[in-house]
Scaffold this active site. Structure first.
Site, PDB file in Angstrom:
ATOM      1  N   GLN A  88       0.822  -1.217   0.000  1.00 55.36           N
ATOM      2  CA  GLN A  88       0.000   0.000   0.000  1.00 55.36           C
ATOM      3  C   GLN A  88       0.855   1.266   0.000  1.00 55.36           C
ATOM      4  O   GLN A  88       0.520   2.249  -0.661  1.00 55.36           O
ATOM      5  CB  GLN A  88      -0.944   0.024   1.208  1.00 55.36           C
ATOM      6  CG  GLN A  88      -2.118  -0.928   1.084  1.00 55.36           C
ATOM      7  CD  GLN A  88      -3.017  -0.627  -0.103  1.00 55.36           C
ATOM      8  OE1 GLN A  88      -3.290   0.515  -0.438  1.00 55.36           O
ATOM      9  NE2 GLN A  88      -3.468  -1.678  -0.766  1.00 55.36           N
ATOM     10  N   ALA A 149       3.014  -4.787  12.654  1.00 54.11           N
ATOM     11  CA  ALA A 149       3.992  -3.741  13.019  1.00 54.11           C
ATOM     12  C   ALA A 149       3.295  -2.525  13.631  1.00 54.11           C
ATOM     13  O   ALA A 149       3.868  -1.839  14.482  1.00 54.11           O
ATOM     14  CB  ALA A 149       4.788  -3.326  11.784  1.00 54.11           C
ATOM     15  N   HIS A 171      -6.829   0.144   7.018  1.00 56.86           N
ATOM     16  CA  HIS A 171      -7.540  -1.060   7.469  1.00 56.86           C
ATOM     17  C   HIS A 171      -8.028  -0.754   8.884  1.00 56.86           C
ATOM     18  O   HIS A 171      -7.311  -0.097   9.663  1.00 56.86           O
ATOM     19  CB  HIS A 171      -6.520  -2.213   7.482  1.00 56.86           C
ATOM     20  CG  HIS A 171      -7.109  -3.583   7.516  1.00 56.86           C
ATOM     21  ND1 HIS A 171      -8.442  -3.861   7.304  1.00 56.86           N
ATOM     22  CD2 HIS A 171      -6.515  -4.795   7.729  1.00 56.86           C
ATOM     23  CE1 HIS A 171      -8.629  -5.171   7.379  1.00 56.86           C
ATOM     24  NE2 HIS A 171      -7.484  -5.747   7.639  1.00 56.86           N
ATOM     25  N   GLU A 259     -10.982 -11.967   2.377  1.00 55.57           N
ATOM     26  CA  GLU A 259      -9.691 -12.468   1.880  1.00 55.57           C
ATOM     27  C   GLU A 259      -9.447 -13.925   2.289  1.00 55.57           C
ATOM     28  O   GLU A 259      -8.802 -14.676   1.567  1.00 55.57           O
ATOM     29  CB  GLU A 259      -8.534 -11.555   2.315  1.00 55.57           C
ATOM     30  CG  GLU A 259      -8.269 -11.493   3.787  1.00 55.57           C
ATOM     31  CD  GLU A 259      -7.575 -10.203   4.235  1.00 55.57           C
ATOM     32  OE1 GLU A 259      -7.382  -9.294   3.423  1.00 55.57           O
ATOM     33  OE2 GLU A 259      -7.246 -10.117   5.435  1.00 55.57           O
TER      34      GLU A 259
HETATM   35  N1  LIG Z   1      -1.820  -5.193   0.766  1.00 55.33           N
HETATM   36  C1  LIG Z   1      -3.108  -4.973   0.509  1.00 55.33           C
HETATM   37  O1  LIG Z   1      -3.660  -5.490  -0.458  1.00 55.33           O
HETATM   38  C2  LIG Z   1      -3.908  -4.034   1.376  1.00 55.33           C
HETATM   39  C3  LIG Z   1      -5.113  -3.559   0.881  1.00 55.33           C
HETATM   40  C4  LIG Z   1      -5.824  -2.642   1.635  1.00 55.33           C
HETATM   41  C5  LIG Z   1      -5.342  -2.288   2.885  1.00 55.33           C
HETATM   42  N2  LIG Z   1      -4.176  -2.797   3.358  1.00 55.33           N
HETATM   43  C6  LIG Z   1      -3.671  -2.353   4.666  1.00 55.33           C
HETATM   44  O2  LIG Z   1      -2.606  -1.436   4.440  1.00 55.33           O
HETATM   45  C7  LIG Z   1      -1.681  -1.504   5.540  1.00 55.33           C
HETATM   46  C8  LIG Z   1      -0.296  -1.799   4.986  1.00 55.33           C
HETATM   47  O3  LIG Z   1      -0.334  -3.049   4.362  1.00 55.33           O
HETATM   48  P1  LIG Z   1       0.755  -3.472   3.268  1.00 55.33           P
HETATM   49  O4  LIG Z   1       0.301  -4.777   2.699  1.00 55.33           O
HETATM   50  O5  LIG Z   1       1.055  -2.349   2.387  1.00 55.33           O
HETATM   51  O6  LIG Z   1       2.020  -3.596   4.169  1.00 55.33           O
HETATM   52  P2  LIG Z   1       2.930  -4.794   4.538  1.00 55.33           P
HETATM   53  O7  LIG Z   1       3.597  -5.208   3.290  1.00 55.33           O
HETATM   54  O8  LIG Z   1       2.227  -5.758   5.357  1.00 55.33           O
HETATM   55  O9  LIG Z   1       3.893  -3.930   5.505  1.00 55.33           O
HETATM   56  C9  LIG Z   1       5.145  -3.679   5.210  1.00 55.33           C
HETATM   57  C10 LIG Z   1       5.700  -2.429   5.885  1.00 55.33           C
HETATM   58  O10 LIG Z   1       5.729  -2.576   7.309  1.00 55.33           O
HETATM   59  C11 LIG Z   1       7.073  -2.318   7.713  1.00 55.33           C
HETATM   60  N3  LIG Z   1       7.375  -3.026   8.963  1.00 55.33           N
HETATM   61  C12 LIG Z   1       7.137  -4.315   9.256  1.00 55.33           C
HETATM   62  N4  LIG Z   1       7.533  -4.574  10.525  1.00 55.33           N
HETATM   63  C13 LIG Z   1       8.013  -3.397  11.023  1.00 55.33           C
HETATM   64  C14 LIG Z   1       8.539  -2.988  12.280  1.00 55.33           C
HETATM   65  N5  LIG Z   1       8.640  -3.854  13.283  1.00 55.33           N
HETATM   66  N6  LIG Z   1       8.918  -1.707  12.425  1.00 55.33           N
HETATM   67  C15 LIG Z   1       8.817  -0.815  11.406  1.00 55.33           C
HETATM   68  N7  LIG Z   1       8.327  -1.140  10.202  1.00 55.33           N
HETATM   69  C16 LIG Z   1       7.910  -2.410  10.018  1.00 55.33           C
HETATM   70  C17 LIG Z   1       7.922  -2.825   6.558  1.00 55.33           C
HETATM   71  O11 LIG Z   1       9.201  -2.236   6.632  1.00 55.33           O
HETATM   72  P3  LIG Z   1      10.529  -3.105   6.378  1.00 55.33           P
HETATM   73  O12 LIG Z   1      10.652  -3.285   4.905  1.00 55.33           O
HETATM   74  O13 LIG Z   1      11.584  -2.240   6.943  1.00 55.33           O
HETATM   75  O14 LIG Z   1      10.359  -4.408   7.065  1.00 55.33           O
HETATM   76  C18 LIG Z   1       7.098  -2.309   5.390  1.00 55.33           C
HETATM   77  O15 LIG Z   1       7.386  -0.968   5.102  1.00 55.33           O
HETATM   78  C19 LIG Z   1      -2.206  -2.578   6.469  1.00 55.33           C
HETATM   79  O16 LIG Z   1      -3.013  -1.985   7.450  1.00 55.33           O
HETATM   80  C20 LIG Z   1      -3.068  -3.440   5.538  1.00 55.33           C
HETATM   81  O17 LIG Z   1      -4.054  -4.179   6.204  1.00 55.33           O
HETATM   82  C21 LIG Z   1      -3.434  -3.647   2.622  1.00 55.33           C
END
Ligand SMILES: NC(=O)c1ccc[n+]([C@@H]2O[C@H](COP(=O)([O-])OP(=O)(O)OC[C@H]3O[C@@H](n4cnc5c(N)ncnc54)[C@H](OP(=O)(O)O)[C@@H]3O)[C@@H](O)[C@H]2O)c1
Length: 395
Positions: A88, A149, A171, A259
């Site tokens: 995202q 996270a 979310h 999902e």
């Molecule tokens: N993916 C989808 O299809 C989707 C759709 C709608 C909404 N969402 C929502 O959007 C939000 C983000 O989801 P996403 O899928 O984009 O993200 P994600 O891939 O699950 O999250 C990755 C991010 O979190 C960071 N991270 C993980 N552990 C960490 C920690 N301990 N400290 C600091 N940073 C940390 C990672 O950084 P590093 O690279 O440094 O580990 C990376 O930048 C969530 O709330 C999700 O539910 C997702």
């Protein structure tokens, strides 16, 4: 190739070509379009619409209400601090940047995301900062860390979200399940949500095509009286086309449920069950794959997506139609108890607990990879790789 298989392939190709010609003819005829399109008549000329979805009126906003100049003016005193650069973060962040919005990125230094952000043109010290620094610089804090996270980092992040800032989620997970996540939002800030209905990659690709993804928006806490308006404006700024009203609770329950069900887990389970029976009954891998996945994704599901389920039935042979209409209630009855179990597991927090525990492990990426390797090596998906090479567009 046996004569029967050849005949079957010829029949299948013929039925597909009939389906295609039906589609083409119907696409030309407005009268033949599914009735939902005809009945979804907006009650207002432009912008906010009240649309009757199957008898229920719902509010939908559209991006034409928020042209770029209006967005620039609306956010002229803000800094959008996007925290996290996963799927995202990538989609929403690059769209904001291309829209000329005042956006900076906050991710942990030298991690996978930091490096990916630099590759995408975010500049350390200018538009890319460590998480805490970005939050301090931001007025709208867009928390796009992984859900696990968000929970883990909340003790550090919460004190930085001071009065006057806005907290944004993609979310409802963290605030709704705060008994498990411990994400108690500050009492003096607007808390809003914009949840794109698709992966961040799709958020980006649709934006680049000049289209917008559909998203939902919600307000958890409105301190300024402007929270809703801000959520809608941000939804458009990150690349949404139509924006549906929801609540944090409805968004998270339906999303976790969907999902695990039809969007990913359920459909994977159904593909596997059908494929395994075909293989156990002596069908070849390619035949089992073609009849389970290839025809579904390449021919029939796109028809469902574009014109609706009734249209897909109509585009198929009477033999197929008769059988499918007889069998769908049996599948529904067999699966409904599983869907009820799933919804219960979402509502009582079991799914959240499982997700938090698993995704908080240091080696969560490696563990996911181990499981995905098992999927990748399943016969069905190895067959898929070969079948895809034989698609008409690859010849
Ligand atoms: N993916 C989808 O299809 C989707 C759709 C709608 C909404 N969402 C929502 O959007 C939000 C983000 O989801 P996403 O899928 O984009 O993200 P994600 O891939 O699950 O999250 C990755 C991010 O979190 C960071 N991270 C993980 N552990 C960490 C920690 N301990 N400290 C600091 N940073 C940390 C990672 O950084 P590093 O690279 O440094 O580990 C990376 O930048 C969530 O709330 C999700 O539910 C997702």
């Amino acid at each position: 190739m046996s004569a029967r298989i050849a005949a079957r392939i010829a029949r299948s190709a013929a039925s597909r070509s009939v389906a295609r010609s039906v589609v083409q003819k119907r696409a030309l005829s407005a009268l033949a379009r599914p009735s939902v399109i005809r009945t979804a008549v907006p009650t207002l000329a432009r912008g906010v619409k009240t649309i009757n979805f199957g008898g229920v009126e719902e509010v939908v906003h559209e991006r034409s209400d928020w042209p770029l100049e209006k967005l620039h003016d609306y956010f002229k005193n803000d800094t959008l601090a996007m925290i996290g650069y996963g799927s995202q973060g990538y989609g929403q962040g690059l769209n904001l940047r291309d829209n000329g919005m005042p956006v900076i990125l906050g991710v942990r230094k030298d991690g996978v995301s930091w490096k990916a952000a630099i590759e995408d043109g975010w500049v350390p010290g200018e538009t890319l900062f460590p998480v805490e620094e970005a939050i301090n610089r931001g007025t709208i804090i867009m928390n796009l860390l992984s859900d696990a996270a968000q929970s883990e980092t909340w003790p550090t992040i919460k004190p930085l979200i001071t009065k006057g800032k806005t907290l944004y989620f993609a979310h409802g997970f963290s605030p709704v399940f705060n008994d498990l996540t411990k994400v108690e939002t500050p009492k003096d800030v607007d808390v809003i949500l914009v949840a794109p209905k698709g992966s961040g990659r799709t958020v980006r690709s649709l934006f680049k095509e000049g289209r917008g993804i559909n998203s939902s928006y919600a307000v958890w806490q409105d301190i300024t009286g402007k929270a809703e308006e801000k959520a809608i404006a941000l939804a458009v700024a990150v690349g949404s086309g139509y924006v549906y009203q929801t609540t944090f609770e409805r968004e998270v329950y339906s999303d976790l449920y969907g999902e695990r069900g039809c969007l990913m887990g359920g459909i994977h389970g159904m593909f596997l069950a059908q494929y395994e029976v075909l293989r156990e009954r002596g069908h070849t891998p390619s035949e089992a794959f073609n009849e389970t996945v290839e025809e579904a994704t390449q021919s029939l599901y796109p028809l469902v997506g574009t014109y609706g389920m009734d249209y897909m039935y109509d585009a198929c042979s009477t033999t197929a139609k008769r059988g499918a209409l007889d069998w769908y209630p049996r599948f529904k009855d067999a699966l409904k108890p599983v869907f009820n179990d799933l919804y219960n597991a979402v509502r009582d927090g079991s799914e959240t607990k499982r997700s938090l525990e698993f995704n908080s492990q240091k080696d969560y990426r490696e563990k996911f990879e181990e499981e995905l390797k098992v999927v990748r090596e399943m016969e069905i998906w190895r067959v898929g790789k070969e079948v895809r090479k034989l698609r008409p567009e690859n010849n």
